[in-house]
Design a protein around this motif. Sequence first.
Motif, PDB file in Angstrom:
ATOM      1  N   ALA A   1      29.861  39.303  37.225  1.00 41.61           N
ATOM      2  CA  ALA A   1      31.193  38.798  37.574  1.00 41.61           C
ATOM      3  C   ALA A   1      32.177  39.126  36.454  1.00 41.61           C
ATOM      4  CB  ALA A   1      31.143  37.287  37.807  1.00 41.61           C
ATOM      5  N   ILE A   2      33.407  39.433  36.845  1.00 49.85           N
ATOM      6  CA  ILE A   2      34.461  39.753  35.880  1.00 49.85           C
ATOM      7  C   ILE A   2      35.727  38.995  36.264  1.00 49.85           C
ATOM      8  CG2 ILE A   2      35.988  41.550  34.972  1.00 49.85           C
ATOM      9  CD1 ILE A   2      33.202  41.839  33.918  1.00 49.85           C
ATOM     10  N   VAL A   3      36.296  38.274  35.293  1.00 47.80           N
ATOM     11  CA  VAL A   3      37.580  37.604  35.472  1.00 47.80           C
ATOM     12  C   VAL A   3      38.691  38.577  35.098  1.00 47.80           C
ATOM     13  CG1 VAL A   3      39.090  35.747  34.642  1.00 47.80           C
ATOM     14  CG2 VAL A   3      36.660  35.298  35.041  1.00 47.80           C
ATOM     15  N   GLU A   4      39.685  38.676  35.963  1.00 43.28           N
ATOM     16  CA  GLU A   4      40.910  39.412  35.671  1.00 43.28           C
ATOM     17  C   GLU A   4      42.086  38.435  35.668  1.00 43.28           C
ATOM     18  OE1 GLU A   4      41.517  43.456  37.582  1.00 43.28           O
ATOM     19  OE2 GLU A   4      40.169  42.519  39.028  1.00 43.28           O
ATOM     20  N   GLN A   5      43.180  38.825  35.051  1.00 42.98           N
ATOM     21  CA  GLN A   5      44.413  38.057  35.149  1.00 42.98           C
ATOM     22  C   GLN A   5      45.345  38.734  36.142  1.00 42.98           C
ATOM     23  OE1 GLN A   5      46.268  37.102  31.441  1.00 42.98           O
ATOM     24  NE2 GLN A   5      44.555  35.861  30.730  1.00 42.98           N
ATOM     25  N   THR A   6      46.167  37.916  36.816  1.00 38.19           N
ATOM     26  CA  THR A   6      47.099  38.473  37.801  1.00 38.19           C
ATOM     27  C   THR A   6      48.375  38.991  37.150  1.00 38.19           C
ATOM     28  OG1 THR A   6      48.015  36.255  38.185  1.00 38.19           O
ATOM     29  CG2 THR A   6      46.239  36.983  39.638  1.00 38.19           C
ATOM     30  N   SER A   7      48.507  38.820  35.830  1.00 36.30           N
ATOM     31  CA  SER A   7      49.659  39.359  35.120  1.00 36.30           C
ATOM     32  C   SER A   7      49.560  40.879  35.089  1.00 36.30           C
ATOM     33  CB  SER A   7      49.704  38.802  33.695  1.00 36.30           C
ATOM     34  OG  SER A   7      48.569  39.238  32.962  1.00 36.30           O
TER      35      SER A   7
ATOM     36  N   LEU B   1      47.599  45.317  31.041  1.00 34.01           N
ATOM     37  CA  LEU B   1      46.655  46.351  31.447  1.00 34.01           C
ATOM     38  C   LEU B   1      45.254  46.106  30.900  1.00 34.01           C
ATOM     39  CD1 LEU B   1      48.868  49.554  31.084  1.00 34.01           C
ATOM     40  CD2 LEU B   1      48.433  48.176  33.117  1.00 34.01           C
ATOM     41  N   ASP B   2      45.145  45.402  29.773  1.00 31.56           N
ATOM     42  CA  ASP B   2      43.825  45.171  29.194  1.00 31.56           C
ATOM     43  C   ASP B   2      43.099  43.998  29.844  1.00 31.56           C
ATOM     44  OD1 ASP B   2      45.407  43.142  28.250  1.00 31.56           O
ATOM     45  OD2 ASP B   2      44.943  43.440  26.129  1.00 31.56           O
ATOM     46  N   LYS B   3      43.698  43.411  30.853  1.00 31.43           N
ATOM     47  CA  LYS B   3      43.082  42.252  31.515  1.00 31.43           C
ATOM     48  C   LYS B   3      42.791  42.531  32.986  1.00 31.43           C
ATOM     49  CE  LYS B   3      45.199  39.059  28.250  1.00 31.43           C
ATOM     50  NZ  LYS B   3      45.689  40.150  27.362  1.00 31.43           N
ATOM     51  N   LYS B   4      42.599  43.823  33.296  1.00 30.55           N
ATOM     52  CA  LYS B   4      42.274  44.241  34.657  1.00 30.55           C
ATOM     53  C   LYS B   4      41.123  45.245  34.615  1.00 30.55           C
ATOM     54  CE  LYS B   4      46.961  43.709  36.508  1.00 30.55           C
ATOM     55  NZ  LYS B   4      46.632  42.505  37.285  1.00 30.55           N
ATOM     56  N   ILE B   5      40.435  45.354  35.753  1.00 37.16           N
ATOM     57  CA  ILE B   5      39.396  46.364  35.911  1.00 37.16           C
ATOM     58  C   ILE B   5      40.045  47.692  36.269  1.00 37.16           C
ATOM     59  CG2 ILE B   5      37.447  47.064  37.355  1.00 37.16           C
ATOM     60  CD1 ILE B   5      36.815  44.070  37.677  1.00 37.16           C
TER      61      ILE B   5
ATOM     62  N   GLY C   1      46.591  32.029  38.069  1.00 32.97           N
ATOM     63  CA  GLY C   1      46.909  33.234  37.306  1.00 32.97           C
ATOM     64  C   GLY C   1      45.716  34.132  37.052  1.00 32.97           C
ATOM     65  N   ARG C   2      44.574  33.840  37.693  1.00 28.88           N
ATOM     66  CA  ARG C   2      43.375  34.624  37.462  1.00 28.88           C
ATOM     67  C   ARG C   2      42.600  34.823  38.762  1.00 28.88           C
ATOM     68  NH1 ARG C   2      41.017  33.112  32.162  1.00 28.88           N
ATOM     69  NH2 ARG C   2      39.213  32.279  33.252  1.00 28.88           N
ATOM     70  N   ILE C   3      41.830  35.897  38.805  1.00 31.83           N
ATOM     71  CA  ILE C   3      40.973  36.188  39.945  1.00 31.83           C
ATOM     72  C   ILE C   3      39.587  36.559  39.421  1.00 31.83           C
ATOM     73  CG2 ILE C   3      42.829  36.916  41.478  1.00 31.83           C
ATOM     74  CD1 ILE C   3      42.169  39.807  40.763  1.00 31.83           C
ATOM     75  N   LEU C   4      38.621  36.649  40.337  1.00 29.38           N
ATOM     76  CA  LEU C   4      37.247  36.974  39.967  1.00 29.38           C
ATOM     77  C   LEU C   4      36.715  38.045  40.913  1.00 29.38           C
ATOM     78  CD1 LEU C   4      34.939  35.836  38.018  1.00 29.38           C
ATOM     79  CD2 LEU C   4      34.097  34.675  40.060  1.00 29.38           C
TER      80      LEU C   4
ATOM     81  N   GLY D   1      38.695  46.320  27.239  1.00 27.78           N
ATOM     82  CA  GLY D   1      39.460  45.530  28.200  1.00 27.78           C
ATOM     83  C   GLY D   1      38.741  44.264  28.607  1.00 27.78           C
ATOM     84  N   THR D   2      38.372  44.165  29.869  1.00 21.75           N
ATOM     85  CA  THR D   2      37.687  42.972  30.379  1.00 21.75           C
ATOM     86  C   THR D   2      36.230  42.893  29.933  1.00 21.75           C
ATOM     87  OG1 THR D   2      37.008  44.096  32.413  1.00 21.75           O
ATOM     88  CG2 THR D   2      39.149  42.935  32.437  1.00 21.75           C
TER      89      THR D   2
END
Length: 456
Positions: free
Chosen positions: A210-216, A219-223, A195-198, A273-274
């Motif tokens: 490095a920044i972790v994002e979620q695949t959900s 909107l506040d968990k993406k670049i 459920g996450r990417i880098l 956000g991230t």
Amino acid sequence: MYWYISFLRPPPISAQVGGSITITPQVANDLRTELRYEATDIAYAWQRVYPTEGRSDQSLAVEHLTTFLPPSSTYRSLSIPLPESAKPGERWRLGLFPDIVSESSTSTSRAQVALARDLLEYTGEGPSVLSVWSEGIEITRPQPAVLGPVRRVGSDAKANANASANAKGKKAVEEDGKSKSKGKGKEKDEGPKQGRILREWSLDDGGMMAIVEQTSFDLDKKIWDSGLALSSWLWRHLRGDGASSKHDPLTERVLRVLRHHQGPLRLLELGSGTGLVSIGLARALRGLTEHVQTTITATDLDSAIGLMAENFALNDLGEDRPEDEGPSLSPLPSASGSSVTVRARVLDWEQPLPSWVSLEADQSIWPDLIIAADVTYNTASFPALLGTLSALLDPPALPRGERPMLLLAYKQRDPGERELWSMLEEKGITLRQVDEVRGAEEDGKVEIWVGGRDVI
């Protein structure tokens, strides 16, 4: 505008040694609402993340995977073999990269070009596509076959059984082939998906960000484009080739605050956000010797604080704190003895400013610069955003000339967003565009604005 490689179908959490995994890559905009309708060559590489002993990151084998071109490849599933050297108990991550290296290049040179994107490159006309890493995939042992009870049969019975089994097997293979030829073959179930990417960038100080994002779809968990553009812009003007250049007077004022501020420097970011912008700024300020102590406060709603603080720690900026104190981060020391402290805090635009905005409840100790990137996408939030900006840019105890400035990175998504500028002017807050970051595409460029009360 930038384009982002990501996983429409993410990799599994685990995979059996000697096997393969199935993914569906995609290339889309920052909100994943628009696919890139231009052929994008994608390469892949494996990297062992556990154990790290004996790992050689300089010799990653980068192989061509596919050419992404909608609509034919929008939902196409691809099988990628696990690395031959993978062993049970290890964890390997999968990277997808824009394949821009010629076929005559060696594996090592391909890896160097594909894996080491400098953050400064994002202020120019390329690269156009961002790479992505999966989380670590646990390598497991093959599951033993489940056998039924052993039965002794006569030779005739055994022959008949074998013949029957062979006939059924042949029929099953034929039916499976027919179903696959029609594109209706059922894909194997690989279990739970990640459920996450880098995403990673190299920095000209020899480090990595490095920044972790979620695949959900949170909107506040993406670049977002503006955050990436502003991070690159700040790095270029503080540490890169723009550090010694002459700039617009307002840009010079912002850089003077960041470089030559007298005494402790306090920075506050809205809608972090991230945490990308605060992280990039902290890394850029480390090593600048003009001030002793810098505090960067990255803010957002409570739902974003956990991932933001995790990204701070991932970039060697953070340490765990008691929950009642909130995520507060350890300072980054420099050779000169100055330090940069980054912290994550909740700031809800719908609420009055929290007491921590001013240090030690002293209204005369206020942020010196307010930073915001891509905070205008929701026009319904403008009244709340306007109230927050007005309060931050007009502190009651500070005289004229000492009020903070606003550094805003803006990408237009709807012409109606421009209304915010006139709303700010009605409150006595004036902004002026000082630069723009084109990025990969001229359409969707990021504008850099500076302003405040009595600034222009």
